[in-house]
Write a protein that holds these residues in place. Structure first.
Motif, PDB file in Angstrom:
ATOM      1  N   ALA A  60       0.902  -1.166  -0.025  1.00 63.06           N
ATOM      2  CA  ALA A  60       0.243   0.063  -0.196  1.00 63.06           C
ATOM      3  C   ALA A  60       0.579   1.006   0.100  1.00 63.06           C
ATOM      4  CB  ALA A  60      -0.798  -0.201   1.577  1.00 63.06           C
ATOM      5  N   VAL A  61       0.684   1.917  -0.495  1.00 61.77           N
ATOM      6  CA  VAL A  61       1.605   3.479  -1.219  1.00 61.77           C
ATOM      7  C   VAL A  61       0.503   4.652  -1.137  1.00 61.77           C
ATOM      8  CG1 VAL A  61       3.249   4.481  -2.856  1.00 61.77           C
ATOM      9  CG2 VAL A  61       2.696   2.119  -2.537  1.00 61.77           C
ATOM     10  N   ASP A  62       0.629   5.426  -0.154  1.00 59.92           N
ATOM     11  CA  ASP A  62      -0.014   6.952   0.148  1.00 59.92           C
ATOM     12  C   ASP A  62       0.828   7.443  -0.940  1.00 59.92           C
ATOM     13  OD1 ASP A  62      -0.182   9.533   2.477  1.00 59.92           O
ATOM     14  OD2 ASP A  62      -0.433   9.249   0.602  1.00 59.92           O
ATOM     15  N   MET A  63       0.263   8.122  -2.154  1.00 58.86           N
ATOM     16  CA  MET A  63       1.060   9.065  -3.622  1.00 58.86           C
ATOM     17  C   MET A  63       0.649  10.133  -3.056  1.00 58.86           C
ATOM     18  SD  MET A  63       2.547   6.704  -6.142  1.00 58.86           S
ATOM     19  CE  MET A  63       2.212   8.091  -6.989  1.00 58.86           C
ATOM     20  N   GLY A  64       0.406  10.475  -1.939  1.00 62.73           N
ATOM     21  CA  GLY A  64       0.055  11.584  -1.542  1.00 62.73           C
ATOM     22  C   GLY A  64      -0.882  12.799  -2.118  1.00 62.73           C
ATOM     23  N   GLU A  65      -0.982  14.230  -2.356  1.00 60.56           N
ATOM     24  CA  GLU A  65      -2.035  14.760  -3.016  1.00 60.56           C
ATOM     25  C   GLU A  65      -2.430  15.027  -4.188  1.00 60.56           C
ATOM     26  OE1 GLU A  65      -1.628  17.201   1.143  1.00 60.56           O
ATOM     27  OE2 GLU A  65      -3.606  18.095  -0.501  1.00 60.56           O
ATOM     28  N   PRO A  66      -3.761  15.491  -4.721  1.00 59.41           N
ATOM     29  CA  PRO A  66      -2.930  15.304  -6.382  1.00 59.41           C
ATOM     30  C   PRO A  66      -2.773  17.044  -6.271  1.00 59.41           C
ATOM     31  CG  PRO A  66      -5.342  14.694  -5.379  1.00 59.41           C
ATOM     32  CD  PRO A  66      -4.283  14.934  -4.866  1.00 59.41           C
ATOM     33  N   ARG A  67      -2.797  17.372  -8.156  1.00 58.31           N
ATOM     34  CA  ARG A  67      -3.167  19.006  -8.098  1.00 58.31           C
ATOM     35  C   ARG A  67      -3.066  18.791  -9.853  1.00 58.31           C
ATOM     36  NH1 ARG A  67       3.118  20.665  -7.572  1.00 58.31           N
ATOM     37  NH2 ARG A  67       3.446  18.970  -8.637  1.00 58.31           N
ATOM     38  N   PHE A  68      -4.127  20.003  -9.271  1.00 61.69           N
ATOM     39  CA  PHE A  68      -5.019  20.189 -11.313  1.00 61.69           C
ATOM     40  C   PHE A  68      -5.007  21.810 -11.468  1.00 61.69           C
ATOM     41  CE2 PHE A  68      -7.592  16.386  -9.217  1.00 61.69           C
ATOM     42  CZ  PHE A  68      -8.186  16.571  -7.895  1.00 61.69           C
ATOM     43  N   ASP A  69      -4.080  22.263 -10.809  1.00 67.08           N
ATOM     44  CA  ASP A  69      -4.028  24.075 -11.419  1.00 67.08           C
ATOM     45  C   ASP A  69      -3.379  23.628 -12.499  1.00 67.08           C
ATOM     46  OD1 ASP A  69      -5.296  25.464  -9.154  1.00 67.08           O
ATOM     47  OD2 ASP A  69      -3.107  25.153  -8.191  1.00 67.08           O
ATOM     48  N   TRP A  70      -4.032  24.647 -13.793  1.00 66.41           N
ATOM     49  CA  TRP A  70      -3.029  23.734 -15.136  1.00 66.41           C
ATOM     50  C   TRP A  70      -1.149  24.056 -15.112  1.00 66.41           C
ATOM     51  CZ3 TRP A  70      -0.211  28.012 -17.938  1.00 66.41           C
ATOM     52  CH2 TRP A  70      -0.305  29.328 -16.970  1.00 66.41           C
ATOM     53  N   ASN A  71      -0.961  25.001 -13.884  1.00 65.49           N
ATOM     54  CA  ASN A  71       0.395  25.351 -13.749  1.00 65.49           C
ATOM     55  C   ASN A  71       0.735  24.541 -13.183  1.00 65.49           C
ATOM     56  OD1 ASN A  71      -0.175  26.707 -11.591  1.00 65.49           O
ATOM     57  ND2 ASN A  71       0.185  28.686 -11.948  1.00 65.49           N
ATOM     58  N   ILE A  94       0.651  20.986 -12.918  1.00 62.47           N
ATOM     59  CA  ILE A  94       0.543  20.298 -14.951  1.00 62.47           C
ATOM     60  C   ILE A  94       1.718  19.592 -15.117  1.00 62.47           C
ATOM     61  CG2 ILE A  94      -0.628  18.881 -16.433  1.00 62.47           C
ATOM     62  CD1 ILE A  94      -2.529  19.465 -13.598  1.00 62.47           C
ATOM     63  N   PRO A  95       2.112  20.926 -15.709  1.00 61.26           N
ATOM     64  CA  PRO A  95       1.979  21.678 -16.422  1.00 61.26           C
ATOM     65  C   PRO A  95       1.110  21.494 -17.635  1.00 61.26           C
ATOM     66  CG  PRO A  95       4.205  21.856 -17.210  1.00 61.26           C
ATOM     67  CD  PRO A  95       4.145  20.230 -15.832  1.00 61.26           C
ATOM     68  N   LEU A  96      -0.095  22.721 -17.883  1.00 62.41           N
ATOM     69  CA  LEU A  96      -0.482  23.039 -19.216  1.00 62.41           C
ATOM     70  C   LEU A  96       0.688  24.639 -20.439  1.00 62.41           C
ATOM     71  CD1 LEU A  96      -3.314  22.644 -19.203  1.00 62.41           C
ATOM     72  CD2 LEU A  96      -1.691  20.844 -19.364  1.00 62.41           C
ATOM     73  N   ALA A  97       1.024  24.156 -20.548  1.00 62.34           N
ATOM     74  CA  ALA A  97       1.413  26.206 -21.657  1.00 62.34           C
ATOM     75  C   ALA A  97       0.752  26.775 -21.313  1.00 62.34           C
ATOM     76  CB  ALA A  97       1.615  25.537 -22.783  1.00 62.34           C
ATOM     77  N   TYR A  98      -0.755  27.215 -21.197  1.00 66.97           N
ATOM     78  CA  TYR A  98      -1.649  28.377 -21.492  1.00 66.97           C
ATOM     79  C   TYR A  98      -2.554  27.869 -20.050  1.00 66.97           C
ATOM     80  CZ  TYR A  98      -0.713  27.335 -25.866  1.00 66.97           C
ATOM     81  OH  TYR A  98       0.423  27.134 -27.300  1.00 66.97           O
ATOM     82  N   ALA A  99      -3.585  29.054 -19.228  1.00 66.75           N
ATOM     83  CA  ALA A  99      -4.636  28.503 -18.855  1.00 66.75           C
ATOM     84  C   ALA A  99      -6.077  27.919 -18.993  1.00 66.75           C
ATOM     85  CB  ALA A  99      -4.803  29.875 -17.979  1.00 66.75           C
ATOM     86  N   MET A 100      -6.358  27.133 -17.992  1.00 69.97           N
ATOM     87  CA  MET A 100      -7.398  25.643 -18.804  1.00 69.97           C
ATOM     88  C   MET A 100      -7.758  25.894 -17.506  1.00 69.97           C
ATOM     89  SD  MET A 100      -6.035  24.105 -22.302  1.00 69.97           S
ATOM     90  CE  MET A 100      -6.135  24.995 -23.923  1.00 69.97           C
ATOM     91  N   ASP A 101      -8.855  25.136 -18.319  1.00 73.54           N
ATOM     92  CA  ASP A 101      -9.640  24.389 -16.773  1.00 73.54           C
ATOM     93  C   ASP A 101      -9.412  23.144 -16.936  1.00 73.54           C
ATOM     94  OD1 ASP A 101     -13.268  23.296 -17.037  1.00 73.54           O
ATOM     95  OD2 ASP A 101     -11.789  22.807 -15.318  1.00 73.54           O
ATOM     96  N   THR A 102      -9.183  22.094 -15.831  1.00 77.46           N
ATOM     97  CA  THR A 102      -8.138  20.677 -16.342  1.00 77.46           C
ATOM     98  C   THR A 102      -9.114  19.751 -15.827  1.00 77.46           C
ATOM     99  OG1 THR A 102      -6.979  21.187 -14.010  1.00 77.46           O
ATOM    100  CG2 THR A 102      -5.933  21.590 -15.637  1.00 77.46           C
ATOM    101  N   LEU A 103     -10.551  20.112 -15.553  1.00 78.01           N
ATOM    102  CA  LEU A 103     -11.353  19.073 -15.425  1.00 78.01           C
ATOM    103  C   LEU A 103     -12.378  18.476 -16.994  1.00 78.01           C
ATOM    104  CD1 LEU A 103     -13.298  17.290 -13.398  1.00 78.01           C
ATOM    105  CD2 LEU A 103     -14.586  19.299 -13.486  1.00 78.01           C
TER     106      LEU A 103
END
Ligand SMILES: N[C@H](CCC[C@H](N)C(=O)O)C(=O)O
Length: 272
Positions: free
Chosen positions: A108-119, A121-130
């Protein structure tokens, strides 16, 4: 000079594991990592894993893809080194501090917290990552999640029908993803089951991807497609992923030690 290694896998996603704490390991360069990973002329694996001492955790785990690139996270390898350690451990990685515990069914592994902000991820532009307003042929509106490493997740009616060899690299190298990206093709089959194939950044299609299973499960939960504990079925087998208390991702699944061996760095043009 002979350097010891352990060959391991998690659901068929395989690794060559070196331990710098117990012997002389050559400095791991991209060229050496790729040479060792090469299935024709090297030992052969999807990722090369280097264990090192750590000031802040039980040990540090460094991860090198088959193309030699060092990356932040590898879920299946985290279970593998957790198995090797044989007891509860904290693991320092470029993607953050993880923990592993031997458990029923493997590790069993605790992989930490997910991150969703576009930057993040990263993405090249501000976008809704959902639901990102982009598409590649009939694949559109994916989610993006960072689970230590970057993932894009496409939910499709039939994950097995996707032309992964053609679309995987096209998406992996798209300029929308400045750090490139791991590409997940998922079909949700019930509130607690997802089937998944993954084109991995720096590797290609693997038999399983632990961080891909984590990212896909989190994306499905964010979209309300599943409950917060699911079984993700990959070609190599099943992982249990839970988005648990404290916003942390918990992954449980098998890990296997295949065999042990040694290699001579001189055979790869490296002094020992
Ligand atoms: N190719 C991934 C690293 C390995 C991920 C996968 N093997 C896993 O089990 O998480 C990346 O470049 O981020």
């Amino acid at each position: 000079m002979q350097v010891p290694f352990v060959k391991m896998h998690g659901l068929g996603n395989d690794f060559v594991v070196l331990d710098a704490r117990v012997g002389d390991v050559p400095e791991m360069t991209a060229r050496l990592a790729a040479a060792l990973a090469d299935r024709k002329t090297g030992i052969g694996c999807d990722q090369l894993i280097l264990i090192e001492p750590s000031d802040s955790a039980t040990f540090r785990m460094r991860i090198f893809n088959a193309d030699g690139g060092e990356v932040e996270a590898c879920g299946n390898a985290t279970r593998a080194v957790g198995l090797l350690h044989g007891a509860p451990a904290t693991i320092e990685t470029l993607g953050g501090l993880l923990s592993s515990n031997p458990a029923d069914g493997g590790v069993a592994v605790d992989m930490g917290e997910p991150r969703f902000d576009w930057n993040a991820i990263p993405l090249a532009y501000a976008m809704d990552t959902l639901s990102i307003p982009v598409g590649w042929e009939d694949l559109d509106a994916p989610s993006a999640v960072n689970v230590g490493n970057p993932h894009v997740v496409f939910f499709v009616p039939d994950y097995a029908a996707v032309e992964i060899e053609r679309l995987g690299p096209l998406i992996e190298h798209d300029p929308l993803f400045p750090a490139r990206i791991n590409v997940n093709f998922a079909t949700v089959t019930s509130r607690d089951a997802i089937r998944l194939r993954v084109w991995e950044r720096g590797v290609g299609e693997t038999r399983a991807c632990g961080t891909g299973a984590c990212a896909t499960a989190i994306a499905a939960m964010r979209r309300g497609l599943t409950d917060r504990k699911v079984t993700v079925s990959l070609e190599g087998g099943d992982l249990t992923i839970e988005w648990g208390a404290g916003n942390r991702i918990l992954m449980t699944g098998p890990a296997v030690e295949s065999f042990r061996g040694t290699f001579d760095p001189a055979a790869y043009g490296v002094a020992g």
